[in-house]
Each structure stands twice: as structure tokens, then as C-alpha cells.
Design a protein around this motif. Structure first.
Motif, PDB file in Angstrom:
ATOM      1  N   VAL A 101       1.182  -1.305   0.446  1.00 16.05           N
ATOM      2  CA  VAL A 101       0.173   0.106   0.116  1.00 16.05           C
ATOM      3  C   VAL A 101       0.879   1.489  -0.099  1.00 16.05           C
ATOM      4  CG1 VAL A 101      -1.697   1.600   1.777  1.00 16.05           C
ATOM      5  CG2 VAL A 101      -1.947  -1.565   1.073  1.00 16.05           C
ATOM      6  N   LEU A 102       1.730   1.097   0.779  1.00 17.94           N
ATOM      7  CA  LEU A 102       2.793   2.198   0.636  1.00 17.94           C
ATOM      8  C   LEU A 102       3.320   2.846  -0.744  1.00 17.94           C
ATOM      9  CD1 LEU A 102       4.194   4.243   3.279  1.00 17.94           C
ATOM     10  CD2 LEU A 102       5.515   2.175   3.207  1.00 17.94           C
ATOM     11  N   ALA A 103       4.168   1.162  -1.200  1.00 16.13           N
ATOM     12  CA  ALA A 103       4.378   1.319  -2.615  1.00 16.13           C
ATOM     13  C   ALA A 103       3.305   2.072  -3.864  1.00 16.13           C
ATOM     14  CB  ALA A 103       5.404   0.361  -2.853  1.00 16.13           C
ATOM     15  N   VAL A 104       2.522   1.536  -3.526  1.00 14.54           N
ATOM     16  CA  VAL A 104       1.004   2.435  -4.355  1.00 14.54           C
ATOM     17  C   VAL A 104       1.183   3.570  -3.963  1.00 14.54           C
ATOM     18  CG1 VAL A 104      -1.076   1.806  -5.690  1.00 14.54           C
ATOM     19  CG2 VAL A 104       0.386  -0.115  -5.078  1.00 14.54           C
ATOM     20  N   ALA A 105       0.823   4.117  -3.081  1.00 14.70           N
ATOM     21  CA  ALA A 105      -0.077   5.042  -2.696  1.00 14.70           C
ATOM     22  C   ALA A 105       1.660   6.088  -2.939  1.00 14.70           C
ATOM     23  CB  ALA A 105      -0.163   5.241  -1.010  1.00 14.70           C
ATOM     24  N   ALA A 106       2.614   5.913  -2.504  1.00 13.86           N
ATOM     25  CA  ALA A 106       4.113   6.752  -2.926  1.00 13.86           C
ATOM     26  C   ALA A 106       3.726   7.074  -4.609  1.00 13.86           C
ATOM     27  CB  ALA A 106       5.102   6.275  -2.231  1.00 13.86           C
ATOM     28  N   LEU A 107       3.770   6.222  -5.116  1.00 12.64           N
ATOM     29  CA  LEU A 107       4.165   5.971  -6.925  1.00 12.64           C
ATOM     30  C   LEU A 107       2.701   7.253  -7.293  1.00 12.64           C
ATOM     31  CD1 LEU A 107       5.569   2.413  -7.767  1.00 12.64           C
ATOM     32  CD2 LEU A 107       6.352   4.386  -7.452  1.00 12.64           C
ATOM     33  N   GLY A 108       1.821   6.519  -7.118  1.00 11.81           N
ATOM     34  CA  GLY A 108       0.775   7.452  -7.045  1.00 11.81           C
ATOM     35  C   GLY A 108       0.802   8.902  -6.686  1.00 11.81           C
ATOM     36  N   LEU A 109       0.750   9.113  -5.400  1.00  8.42           N
ATOM     37  CA  LEU A 109       0.804  10.647  -4.878  1.00  8.42           C
ATOM     38  C   LEU A 109       1.969  11.633  -5.284  1.00  8.42           C
ATOM     39  CD1 LEU A 109       0.027  10.208  -1.434  1.00  8.42           C
ATOM     40  CD2 LEU A 109      -1.755  11.376  -3.109  1.00  8.42           C
ATOM     41  N   PHE A 110       2.858  11.009  -5.470  1.00  6.23           N
ATOM     42  CA  PHE A 110       4.404  11.793  -6.192  1.00  6.23           C
ATOM     43  C   PHE A 110       4.287  12.224  -7.684  1.00  6.23           C
ATOM     44  CE2 PHE A 110       7.239   9.980  -2.928  1.00  6.23           C
ATOM     45  CZ  PHE A 110       6.645  10.273  -1.783  1.00  6.23           C
ATOM     46  N   TRP A 111       3.195  11.215  -8.278  1.00  7.85           N
ATOM     47  CA  TRP A 111       3.383  10.922  -9.704  1.00  7.85           C
ATOM     48  C   TRP A 111       2.439  12.808 -10.189  1.00  7.85           C
ATOM     49  CZ3 TRP A 111      -1.182  11.247 -12.777  1.00  7.85           C
ATOM     50  CH2 TRP A 111      -1.668  11.142 -14.196  1.00  7.85           C
ATOM     51  N   ILE A 112       1.333  12.196  -9.087  1.00  8.15           N
ATOM     52  CA  ILE A 112       0.400  13.560  -9.318  1.00  8.15           C
ATOM     53  C   ILE A 112       0.893  14.846  -8.624  1.00  8.15           C
ATOM     54  CG2 ILE A 112      -1.779  14.654  -8.608  1.00  8.15           C
ATOM     55  CD1 ILE A 112      -2.757  11.662  -8.048  1.00  8.15           C
ATOM     56  N   GLY A 113       2.163  14.735  -7.879  1.00  3.93           N
ATOM     57  CA  GLY A 113       2.408  16.102  -8.016  1.00  3.93           C
ATOM     58  C   GLY A 113       3.236  16.490  -8.721  1.00  3.93           C
ATOM     59  N   ARG A 114       3.650  15.075  -9.192  1.00  2.00           N
ATOM     60  CA  ARG A 114       4.593  16.126 -10.959  1.00  2.00           C
ATOM     61  C   ARG A 114       3.791  16.321 -11.632  1.00  2.00           C
ATOM     62  NH1 ARG A 114       7.439  10.597  -9.638  1.00  2.00           N
ATOM     63  NH2 ARG A 114       6.346   9.750 -10.895  1.00  2.00           N
ATOM     64  N   ARG A 115       2.685  16.379 -11.972  1.00  2.00           N
ATOM     65  CA  ARG A 115       2.113  16.441 -13.194  1.00  2.00           C
ATOM     66  C   ARG A 115       1.518  17.785 -12.560  1.00  2.00           C
ATOM     67  NH1 ARG A 115       3.117  13.346 -17.334  1.00  2.00           N
ATOM     68  NH2 ARG A 115       5.011  12.325 -15.854  1.00  2.00           N
ATOM     69  N   LEU A 116       1.045  17.911 -10.683  1.00  2.00           N
ATOM     70  CA  LEU A 116       0.646  19.572 -10.836  1.00  2.00           C
ATOM     71  C   LEU A 116       1.521  20.418 -11.252  1.00  2.00           C
ATOM     72  CD1 LEU A 116      -1.741  20.379  -9.712  1.00  2.00           C
ATOM     73  CD2 LEU A 116      -0.179  20.502  -7.837  1.00  2.00           C
ATOM     74  N   GLN A 117       2.526  19.488 -10.525  1.00  2.00           N
ATOM     75  CA  GLN A 117       4.317  20.776 -11.585  1.00  2.00           C
ATOM     76  C   GLN A 117       3.823  21.272 -13.160  1.00  2.00           C
ATOM     77  OE1 GLN A 117       7.041  22.594  -9.344  1.00  2.00           O
ATOM     78  NE2 GLN A 117       6.603  23.799 -11.366  1.00  2.00           N
ATOM     79  N   PHE A 118       4.196  19.785 -13.735  1.00  2.00           N
ATOM     80  CA  PHE A 118       4.317  20.331 -15.139  1.00  2.00           C
ATOM     81  C   PHE A 118       3.547  21.496 -15.701  1.00  2.00           C
ATOM     82  CE2 PHE A 118       6.329  16.117 -15.320  1.00  2.00           C
ATOM     83  CZ  PHE A 118       7.542  15.968 -15.176  1.00  2.00           C
ATOM     84  N   ARG A 119       1.621  20.904 -15.133  1.00  2.00           N
ATOM     85  CA  ARG A 119       0.480  21.928 -14.923  1.00  2.00           C
ATOM     86  C   ARG A 119       1.126  23.111 -14.850  1.00  2.00           C
ATOM     87  NH1 ARG A 119      -3.478  23.589 -18.329  1.00  2.00           N
ATOM     88  NH2 ARG A 119      -4.530  24.727 -17.039  1.00  2.00           N
ATOM     89  N   ALA A 120       1.277  23.595 -13.885  1.00  2.00           N
ATOM     90  CA  ALA A 120       2.027  24.688 -13.272  1.00  2.00           C
ATOM     91  C   ALA A 120       2.820  25.465 -14.959  1.00  2.00           C
ATOM     92  CB  ALA A 120       2.444  24.763 -12.110  1.00  2.00           C
ATOM     93  N   ASP A 121       4.317  24.584 -15.049  1.00  2.00           N
ATOM     94  CA  ASP A 121       4.690  25.348 -15.670  1.00  2.00           C
ATOM     95  C   ASP A 121       4.484  25.562 -16.852  1.00  2.00           C
ATOM     96  OD1 ASP A 121       7.157  25.240 -14.181  1.00  2.00           O
ATOM     97  OD2 ASP A 121       7.483  22.853 -15.009  1.00  2.00           O
ATOM     98  N   ARG A 122       3.046  25.285 -17.572  1.00  3.49           N
ATOM     99  CA  ARG A 122       2.025  25.074 -19.153  1.00  3.49           C
ATOM    100  C   ARG A 122       1.508  26.777 -18.823  1.00  3.49           C
ATOM    101  NH1 ARG A 122       1.377  19.496 -18.319  1.00  3.49           N
ATOM    102  NH2 ARG A 122      -1.073  20.246 -17.694  1.00  3.49           N
ATOM    103  N   VAL A 123       1.119  26.414 -17.902  1.00  2.23           N
ATOM    104  CA  VAL A 123       0.273  27.791 -17.463  1.00  2.23           C
ATOM    105  C   VAL A 123       1.221  28.928 -17.117  1.00  2.23           C
ATOM    106  CG1 VAL A 123      -1.154  29.248 -15.420  1.00  2.23           C
ATOM    107  CG2 VAL A 123      -1.704  26.913 -16.211  1.00  2.23           C
ATOM    108  N   ALA A 124       1.990  29.018 -16.595  1.00  4.05           N
ATOM    109  CA  ALA A 124       3.301  29.596 -16.809  1.00  4.05           C
ATOM    110  C   ALA A 124       4.160  30.352 -18.476  1.00  4.05           C
ATOM    111  CB  ALA A 124       4.700  29.852 -16.169  1.00  4.05           C
ATOM    112  N   ALA A 125       4.544  28.562 -18.506  1.00  2.00           N
ATOM    113  CA  ALA A 125       4.896  29.451 -20.340  1.00  2.00           C
ATOM    114  C   ALA A 125       3.788  30.114 -20.979  1.00  2.00           C
ATOM    115  CB  ALA A 125       5.223  27.514 -20.918  1.00  2.00           C
ATOM    116  N   ASP A 126       2.204  30.010 -20.931  1.00  2.00           N
ATOM    117  CA  ASP A 126       1.565  30.500 -21.182  1.00  2.00           C
ATOM    118  C   ASP A 126       1.826  31.947 -21.659  1.00  2.00           C
ATOM    119  OD1 ASP A 126       0.714  28.125 -22.460  1.00  2.00           O
ATOM    120  OD2 ASP A 126      -0.868  27.863 -21.579  1.00  2.00           O
ATOM    121  N   ARG A 127       1.973  32.248 -20.474  1.00  2.41           N
ATOM    122  CA  ARG A 127       2.331  33.775 -20.028  1.00  2.41           C
ATOM    123  C   ARG A 127       3.751  34.394 -20.402  1.00  2.41           C
ATOM    124  NH1 ARG A 127      -1.603  36.509 -17.683  1.00  2.41           N
ATOM    125  NH2 ARG A 127      -3.285  35.771 -16.211  1.00  2.41           N
ATOM    126  N   VAL A 128       4.276  33.517 -20.773  1.00  2.00           N
ATOM    127  CA  VAL A 128       5.921  34.716 -20.896  1.00  2.00           C
ATOM    128  C   VAL A 128       6.590  33.154 -21.695  1.00  2.00           C
ATOM    129  CG1 VAL A 128       5.713  35.396 -18.632  1.00  2.00           C
ATOM    130  CG2 VAL A 128       6.925  33.150 -18.900  1.00  2.00           C
TER     131      VAL A 128
END
Length: 232
Positions: free
Chosen positions: A159-186
Motif C-alpha cells: 500500500v505504501l509503495a502504490v500510494a507513494a508512486l501515485g501521490l508523487f506522480w500526481i505531484g509531478r503532473r501538478l508541477q508540469f501543469r503549473a509550468d504550462r500555465v506559466a509558459a502560456d504567459r511568457v
């Protein structure tokens, strides 16, 4: 027998306290979340920062209009003339501060500063810092539940391994999404150039993605740059 007192013999019953292990899990999660929220605020209170000067505010007004950020929430960090590159947004939602080192305001080109502000602003709007704290607290909660006996240890590791992989994957997607929003500006290349400029000023080489990236909530800077370049 005079002078001697005989105390009645009473059975000694050991005191037993039954505490639900789920309380330990809840306490561990709450304590970690409080620490994750309070520690940055305490660190912020010890930083030496000031209001921007009139000249600095005029320059920042031109930069922040691109990313739609209120310059009333900007503070300048004193660095004694060192080439310190610090651009971050800290504080609770609704009371955040954009912190810029004086070297960034005075010694870095405007395009780079605008791109860095856009990146931090996008992260704050996506609550990335808060998500990282929640993800880490969730992992701590699962680990505490394992050691508290609420989850079988072998099942808990899975459970710990699956949760870590899933939660961290979402976190990286969230960072990439923020980068795309910033790139749309500049612009994608402009944002990637700004990241590379900061890395060069700090004397580091942007790391690329490896197998370890799967176990990190923050994607490496080199991977973020590569994604921006490929998107452009």
C-alpha cells in the motif's frame, strides 16, 4: 506487637490503558501537517526583507503585469550584494508574499525575472506546496498505521509503495501543469531559458529524469526544461 502496624493486603491490579492505534495515525498526520505549514512561516519571519523602493516597484510593475501579480505583496530580501537568486512565493493562501532577492531585481534581466515570477505564481495558484505537504503526510499516515498494527506489515509495504508512486506522480503532473500555465504567459523557450539561467548562476547542472524520479514529488529541473523545449 505494640508499635507495629499491619496494613491490609490488597490485590494489586495493573493499570491498563487501551488506546486506539488510529489516534496515533491521526496525531502523526496532524503534527506533520502543522509542522509543514508552520515551519515555512517561522523561516519567513526570520528573513531580512523590506518593501521595494520606488524604483524597484516601478520596474516590478512592468514585470508583474505580464503574470497578473499584485506588487503590494512583494518583498525584497537583502543579500549584501551577493549574487543570490531567490524568487519564491511563501505564506498562507490569501496572505502570500512574493520574495525576491535584491540581486534578482537589480542584476538579472527583465525577461528572466518575469518568467521566474510567472513560474512561482503558477505554482501558488495550483497549491503545489500544499499538495506536497498533504502527499507526504499521507505517506507518513500509512507508515504509522503499519507500525501501529492497523495494517499488516507486508500488505502495508505494498500500500505504501502504490500510494507513494501515485501521490508523487500526481505531484509531478501538478508541477508540469503549473509550468504550462506559466509558459502560456511568457513563452516556453523564455521559461526554459530562465530556469537554465538560474541554474548557471547557482553553479549547478539541471538534473534529468532517472528511475529515482518515480519516487520524487518534485520533478528534476532538467526534465521540466526538456518538456518546455519539446512543447515549444
Amino acid at each position: 506487637m505494640s508499635g507495629l502496624s499491619v496494613a491490609p493486603l490488597l490485590p494489586v491490579v495493573p493499570l491498563q490503558l487501551s488506546v486506539d492505534p488510529s489516534w496515533f495515525v491521526a496525531i502523526a498526520v496532524v503534527v506533520f501537517l502543522i509542522g509543514a505549514i508552520v515551519a515555512p512561516l517561522l523561516a519567513l519571519s526570520f528573513r531580512d526583507y523590506r518593501e521595494p523602493t520606488a524604483a524597484e516597484r516601478d520596474r516590478l510593475d512592468e514585470l508583474t503585469v505580464v503574470v497578473d501579480y499584485d506588487t503590494d505583496r512583494v518583498r525584497i530580501i537583502e543579500t549584501d550584494g551577493t549574487q543570490s537568486v531567490d524568487v519564491s512565493i511563501r505564506g498562507l493562501p490569501g496572505r502570500r508574499l512574493l520574495l525576491l532577492s535584491d540581486y534578482v531585481v537589480d542584476g538579472v534581466d527583465e525577461g528572466t525575472v518575469a518568467a521566474l515570477i510567472a513560474a512561482e505564481h503558477a505554482r501558488s495558484r495550483h497549491f503545489y506546496i500544499e499538495y506536497r505537504a498533504v502527499a507526504a503526510a499521507s505517506i507518513i499516515g500509512i507508515a504509522t498505521a503499519m507500525f501501529g498494527g492497523l495494517i499488516d506489515f507486508s500488505d502495508g509495504l505494498f500500500v505504501l509503495a502504490v500510494a507513494a508512486l501515485g501521490l508523487f506522480w500526481i505531484g509531478r503532473r501538478l508541477q508540469f501543469r503549473a509550468d504550462r500555465v506559466a509558459a502560456d504567459r511568457v513563452g516556453e523557450n523564455e521559461l526554459a531559458d530562465a530556469f537554465e539561467t538560474v541554474a548557471a548562476l547557482r553553479g549547478v547542472e539541471p538534473e534529468t529524469a532517472t528511475w529515482r524520479t518515480w519516487f520524487e514529488v518534485q520533478p528534476p529541473l532538467g526534465q521540466r526544461i526538456d518538456r518546455l523545449r519539446s512543447r515549444s
